[in-house]
Write an enzyme that holds these catalytic residues in place. Structure first.
Site, PDB file in Angstrom:
ATOM      1  N   GLU A  63       0.825  -1.209   0.000  1.00 46.46           N
ATOM      2  CA  GLU A  63       0.000   0.000   0.000  1.00 46.46           C
ATOM      3  C   GLU A  63       0.861   1.261   0.000  1.00 46.46           C
ATOM      4  OE1 GLU A  63      -2.103  -3.402   1.997  1.00 46.46           O
ATOM      5  OE2 GLU A  63      -0.122  -2.472   2.135  1.00 46.46           O
ATOM      6  N   ASP A 220      20.327 -39.032  -5.352  1.00 44.76           N
ATOM      7  CA  ASP A 220      19.972 -38.008  -6.338  1.00 44.76           C
ATOM      8  C   ASP A 220      20.775 -36.738  -6.087  1.00 44.76           C
ATOM      9  OD1 ASP A 220      18.685 -36.806  -8.431  1.00 44.76           O
ATOM     10  OD2 ASP A 220      16.667 -37.202  -7.719  1.00 44.76           O
TER      11      ASP A 220
END
Length: 229
Positions: A63, A220
């Protein structure tokens, strides 16, 4: 005899359009400002004169950014917020900026989902003489409801957490036609497409934490970054 267009329909269409723009701005915050909600603000006076969104923790409220961008054009303009302002530390910077800028009307997509903040900013703005319209309450129509849905979606995880008291979670896995997610030998081969893997990285970027299985850690890429091997 043809009936003239309902002026409220035109007004609702304008409000809905600017609220959707605020929600789109707020969505740019996703993944960068947790645990804060995604906030976006658009200030309009016939056209957009200022806008802002929360782009990192500790940065200027959306704002305030919008008010600073609009400058003197804030006088008698309308501010559109995807969600009611609210700061867990009790700061009222956003509300103060809107009041001091000369904004005459604020349109809010949804109330703050956290009970201790819900309605506080709305009451504060109204007590200062600012007209506040909340979608689904003060403004009701099909087109308004569509705009409200966009505001719900952009902070969906927060709304779910506030309602259920558990974190919002997404389960992702790729599976072959016969129901397998990996080979018994441990040999790795892509099941999903490059497009879907890009989508996975997008989801990860919007998430606070990623949970994986033990073999992913052991075998991985530790950075979970082997996207296109």
């Amino acid at each position: 005899m043809m009936q003239g267009c309902d002026p409220r329909s035109h007004s609702h269409a304008v409000d809905a359009s600017f609220i959707k723009s605020a929600a789109e701005l707020a969505d740019k915050s996703a993944g960068f400002i947790s645990p804060h909600p995604n906030f976006g603000c658009v200030i309009a006076a016939g056209k957009v004169v200022g806008e802002g969104y929360l782009y990192a923790q500790g940065t200027t409220p959306a704002e305030v950014q919008a008010v600073e961008a609009a400058g003197v054009c804030c006088q008698d303009a309308t501010a559109y917020l995807n969600m009611e302002p609210g700061d867990c530390h009790g700061e009222h910077t956003a509300v103060s900026a809107l009041v001091k800028s000369g904004i005459k009307r604020v349109v809010i997509g949804i109330r703050h989902p956290l009970n201790h903040l819900r309605g506080s900013a709305i009451q504060a703005l109204r007590s200062e003489g600012v007209q506040v319209d909340v979608l689904g309450e003060d403004l009701q129509s099909d087109i308004v409801e569509e705009a409200r849905k966009s505001c719900l979606l952009v902070n969906g995880p927060l709304i779910i957490r506030a309602a259920s008291k558990v974190p919002y979670s997404v389960l992702k896995y790729a599976m072959t036609l016969d129901g397998k997610i990996a080979t018994t030998s441990g040999h790795a081969s892509w099941i999903s497409s490059k497009l879907s893997r890009c989508r996975v990285f997008e989801l990860r970027g919007r998430s606070d934490a990623v949970i994986v299985g033990g073999n992913t850690v052991r075998k991985d890429s530790m950075g979970l970054s082997c996207l296109f091997h």
